[in-house]
Design an enzyme around this catalytic site. Structure first.
Site, PDB file in Angstrom:
ATOM      1  N   HIS A 195       4.749  -0.663   1.347  1.00 37.31           N
ATOM      2  CA  HIS A 195       3.248  -0.091   1.316  1.00 37.31           C
ATOM      3  C   HIS A 195       3.766   0.324  -0.142  1.00 37.31           C
ATOM      4  O   HIS A 195       3.962   0.853  -0.772  1.00 37.31           O
ATOM      5  CB  HIS A 195       3.617   1.129   1.980  1.00 37.31           C
ATOM      6  CG  HIS A 195       2.060   1.581   2.272  1.00 37.31           C
ATOM      7  ND1 HIS A 195       1.656   3.343   1.263  1.00 37.31           N
ATOM      8  CD2 HIS A 195       0.643   1.173   2.020  1.00 37.31           C
ATOM      9  CE1 HIS A 195       0.454   3.162   1.467  1.00 37.31           C
ATOM     10  NE2 HIS A 195      -0.365   2.391   2.494  1.00 37.31           N
ATOM     11  N   GLU A 204       3.831  -5.157  -0.554  1.00 39.56           N
ATOM     12  CA  GLU A 204       1.909  -4.979  -0.586  1.00 39.56           C
ATOM     13  C   GLU A 204       1.748  -5.143  -1.980  1.00 39.56           C
ATOM     14  O   GLU A 204       2.375  -4.206  -2.631  1.00 39.56           O
ATOM     15  CB  GLU A 204       1.852  -3.855   0.147  1.00 39.56           C
ATOM     16  CG  GLU A 204       0.223  -3.743  -0.097  1.00 39.56           C
ATOM     17  CD  GLU A 204      -0.450  -2.705   0.691  1.00 39.56           C
ATOM     18  OE1 GLU A 204      -1.728  -2.680   0.542  1.00 39.56           O
ATOM     19  OE2 GLU A 204       0.326  -1.556   0.094  1.00 39.56           O
ATOM     20  N   ASP A 242      -1.917  -4.140  -4.567  1.00 37.04           N
ATOM     21  CA  ASP A 242      -3.497  -3.719  -3.628  1.00 37.04           C
ATOM     22  C   ASP A 242      -3.858  -4.395  -5.361  1.00 37.04           C
ATOM     23  O   ASP A 242      -3.417  -4.227  -6.636  1.00 37.04           O
ATOM     24  CB  ASP A 242      -3.591  -2.198  -3.943  1.00 37.04           C
ATOM     25  CG  ASP A 242      -3.531  -1.259  -2.945  1.00 37.04           C
ATOM     26  OD1 ASP A 242      -3.464  -2.682  -1.446  1.00 37.04           O
ATOM     27  OD2 ASP A 242      -2.806  -0.721  -2.342  1.00 37.04           O
ATOM     28  N   HIS A 261      -3.432   0.621  -6.584  1.00 34.23           N
ATOM     29  CA  HIS A 261      -4.045   1.137  -5.561  1.00 34.23           C
ATOM     30  C   HIS A 261      -5.536   1.201  -5.690  1.00 34.23           C
ATOM     31  O   HIS A 261      -6.108   0.794  -4.375  1.00 34.23           O
ATOM     32  CB  HIS A 261      -3.611   2.357  -4.858  1.00 34.23           C
ATOM     33  CG  HIS A 261      -3.994   3.104  -3.487  1.00 34.23           C
ATOM     34  ND1 HIS A 261      -5.064   4.002  -3.425  1.00 34.23           N
ATOM     35  CD2 HIS A 261      -4.455   2.283  -2.437  1.00 34.23           C
ATOM     36  CE1 HIS A 261      -5.022   4.452  -1.828  1.00 34.23           C
ATOM     37  NE2 HIS A 261      -4.970   3.463  -1.365  1.00 34.23           N
ATOM     38  N   GLU A 290      -3.776  -7.125  -1.199  1.00 32.53           N
ATOM     39  CA  GLU A 290      -5.632  -6.292  -0.254  1.00 32.53           C
ATOM     40  C   GLU A 290      -6.812  -6.462  -1.463  1.00 32.53           C
ATOM     41  O   GLU A 290      -6.601  -6.104  -2.986  1.00 32.53           O
ATOM     42  CB  GLU A 290      -5.183  -4.811   0.105  1.00 32.53           C
ATOM     43  CG  GLU A 290      -6.195  -4.273   0.025  1.00 32.53           C
ATOM     44  CD  GLU A 290      -5.980  -2.668   0.862  1.00 32.53           C
ATOM     45  OE1 GLU A 290      -7.354  -2.064   0.706  1.00 32.53           O
ATOM     46  OE2 GLU A 290      -5.728  -2.350   1.161  1.00 32.53           O
TER      47      GLU A 290
END
Length: 393
Positions: A66, A93, A95, A108, A202
């Site tokens: 994460h 991950e 973002d 993020h 993301e």
């Protein structure tokens, strides 16, 4: 991968590219039934392998880093990504938010006040401003007001120093990485290791950025095609809290897609903007999952959608969401399990220090028993040990 600005910035197995099968069960309107999903297994074979992650060798359950190894390094830095990969995380991950000149960078949130040293740069003092992002007023510095070259003059720092003071040792060590830098890093590491580096990417606040003329999806698709990650068998997952972002990506690339789901009463911001009355509670019903399966291959639910907590903060009975999603060929990447007491269900906290580690292995056992295909974690090494324990049962 916590849901973003509408609540406190605080979030999401492994996808096969083909349709998948498993036993079905009905869900309640909120997705909060009482029947538990079938226990998960290790790297699977046959139909279970197609559904659960044997796709291109990924294990079940998969451990997803994460924001990188964000429990040990400032999040979304090359240092955090590298440590996660070195620890053995199966997927890393990112973002994505845009810069003023249209580059995608890994943060993020577009508000970089807490994750960079921008406040220490007098040349950018005048750029501190208040904006409304997804309906919430935020004051700070925002990536869309900086060029990539300007962002590169900043240094990353720990976002939650009160909880993770040890991470502040690395404040200032790394810059804000562009997504293209990460793609080049993944290519280099893949060649060095002899296998591809999996990414979980993301799109953040896509409706907000599209209205600014900084649409994320087309920029992301161009980079995916440039680096060969645009195919159905690419070592990449795409994800968003806005379902229409994944619908848009489905028209641009074949890369597997995941719809992220927050609390039952939450309305995705693209729904709010379009006047769509549906909530997450609607999306986790069989009808809602059928709709998601028409354009995506997976869901990334809040862990509470898999096992709700009671009023005392302790875990209750699992819902039928895992079985219902699997029955529709969807895989599940729930988020986010962390080692610290403050983030754990009450029954797995140990001692009185909210920042000390609790019985996170007990929490992993409970979540893995539901049959989830993977899990997001800030501490990939702990997740890998728990996954090995689960597969060795």
């Amino acid at each position: 991968m916590t849901q973003g600005a509408r609540r406190s910035p605080a979030r999401r197995t492994v996808l096969g590219a083909a349709a998948l099968t498993t036993a079905a069960a009905a869900a309640s309107a909120a997705g909060a039934g009482t029947a538990a999903a079938a226990p998960g297994t290790g790297t699977a074979t046959g139909a279970e392998g197609a559904r659960g992650g044997a796709h291109r060798g990924l294990p079940v359950p998969a451990v997803i880093a994460h924001r990188g190894a964000s429990g040990y390094r400032p999040e979304h830095t090359l240092g955090s990504y590298q440590l996660a990969l070195d620890m053995g995380a199966h997927v890393i991950e990112q973002d994505l938010v845009p810069t003023r000149d249209g580059h995608l960078v890994c943060r993020h949130e577009n508000d970089i006040s807490a994750t960079t040293d921008v406040a220490d740069h007098p040349e950018f003092a005048s750029r501190r401003t208040t904006k409304t992002v997804d309906g919430q007023a935020l004051t700070g510095w925002f990536t869309e007001d900086f060029t990539l070259a300007e962002l590169k003059t900043l240094r990353a720092k720990e976002r939650i120093p009160g909880i993770r003071p040890h991470n502040t040792l690395y404040d200032g060590r790394w810059t804000v990485p562009s997504f293209e830098e990460v793609l080049r890093w993944a290519e280099k590491e893949g060649r060095r290791r002899g296998h591809p580096v999996w990414l979980h990417v993301e799109t953040k606040h896509p409706t907000y950025f599209r209205k600014l003329g900084l649409g994320l999806e087309e920029r992301l698709a161009r980079l995916l095609r440039r680096y060969g990650r645009h195919r159905a068998d690419s070592p990449t997952f795409l994800q968003s809290f806005e379902p229409t972002s994944m619908q848009r990506m489905a028209r641009l690339v074949a890369t597997p897609r995941v719809v992220l789901l927050w609390t039952p009463d939450d309305r995705p911001y693209d729904f709010v903007d379009a006047g769509d009355p549906r909530t997450v509670a609607d999306l986790v019903t069989p009808r809602g999952l059928d709709w998601i399966a028409s354009y995506a291959q997976g869901i990334g639910p809040l862990l509470d959608l898999v096992i709700p907590k009671g009023p005392d903060g302790r875990l209750g009975e699992p819902t039928t969401l895992v079985r219902d999603a699997h029955a529709r060929g969807l895989v599940l990447h729930p988020y986010t399990l962390r080692n610290e007491n403050t983030f754990l269900p009450a029954d797995f906290r140990r001692g009185t220090d909210p920042h000390a580690y609790g019985d996170v292995f007990g929490a992993y056992r409970a979540y893995f028993a539901t049959g989830i295909d993977g899990i997001f974690t800030d501490q990939p090494d702990t997740g890998l040990l728990a996954a090995a324990d689960h597969r060795g049962r």
